[in-house]
Design a protein around this motif. Structure first.
Motif, PDB file in Angstrom:
ATOM      1  N   ASP A  14       0.837  -1.206   0.000  1.00  0.00           N
ATOM      2  CA  ASP A  14       0.000   0.000   0.000  1.00  0.00           C
ATOM      3  C   ASP A  14       0.873   1.260   0.000  1.00  0.00           C
ATOM      4  N   TRP A  15       0.414   2.262  -0.724  1.00  0.00           N
ATOM      5  CA  TRP A  15       1.060   3.573  -0.694  1.00  0.00           C
ATOM      6  C   TRP A  15       0.429   4.370   0.431  1.00  0.00           C
ATOM      7  N   ARG A  81      -7.365   7.628  -1.876  1.00  0.00           N
ATOM      8  CA  ARG A  81      -7.412   6.882  -3.135  1.00  0.00           C
ATOM      9  C   ARG A  81      -7.927   7.789  -4.254  1.00  0.00           C
ATOM     10  N   ASP A  82      -7.428   7.522  -5.449  1.00  0.00           N
ATOM     11  CA  ASP A  82      -7.853   8.267  -6.626  1.00  0.00           C
ATOM     12  C   ASP A  82      -9.282   7.830  -6.963  1.00  0.00           C
ATOM     13  N   PRO A  83     -10.249   8.755  -6.985  1.00  0.00           N
ATOM     14  CA  PRO A  83     -11.638   8.364  -7.259  1.00  0.00           C
ATOM     15  C   PRO A  83     -11.833   7.751  -8.645  1.00  0.00           C
ATOM     16  N   SER A  89     -13.164   0.573 -11.994  1.00  0.00           N
ATOM     17  CA  SER A  89     -13.559  -0.742 -11.477  1.00  0.00           C
ATOM     18  C   SER A  89     -15.010  -1.044 -11.838  1.00  0.00           C
ATOM     19  N   GLU A  90     -15.874  -0.048 -11.706  1.00  0.00           N
ATOM     20  CA  GLU A  90     -17.286  -0.238 -12.068  1.00  0.00           C
ATOM     21  C   GLU A  90     -17.436  -0.524 -13.555  1.00  0.00           C
TER      22      GLU A  90
END
Length: 103
Positions: A14-15, A81-83, A89-90
């Motif tokens: 994780d970043w 997180r980048d939205p 993903s959707e």
């Protein structure tokens, strides 16, 4: 009796943001190891590469108030997180459903 502090969930790779001391600007770090209440980070240093940072507590860990010495290792918090990732993903899930229907 007070509740036992539980570090926020974090995973290998994780970043996260790393703060070398209170009031410092964040640096980017990668989680190398997850412990019971701390993480080991590889923190990027522009012009230098990076460095290992062991025993890093989460910025909201209340135990830092009682153990000021721990602060010398720095603190971490989740990087937002980048939205756009959620949107992608959707879209991928929708495409997978279309492909599955076509079979």
């Amino acid at each position: 009796m007070s509740a036992v502090y539980q570090m926020p969930e974090v995973s290998l790779g994780d970043w996260v943001y790393f703060y070398g001391h209170e009031g410092s600007d964040p640096s980017l770090g990668v989680v190398q190891k997850v412990g019971q209440g701390t993480v080991v980070l590889w923190v990027l240093s522009p012009g230098y590469g990076g460095s290992d940072r062991p025993s890093v507590h989460h910025i909201d860990d209340p135990r830092l108030l009682d153990n000021a010495e721990w602060k010398r290792y720095g603190t971490w918090q989740h990087k937002p997180r980048d939205p756009r990732i959620a949107i992608l993903s959707e879209r991928v899930a929708a495409l997978e459903k279309k492909i599955e229907k076509g079979k």
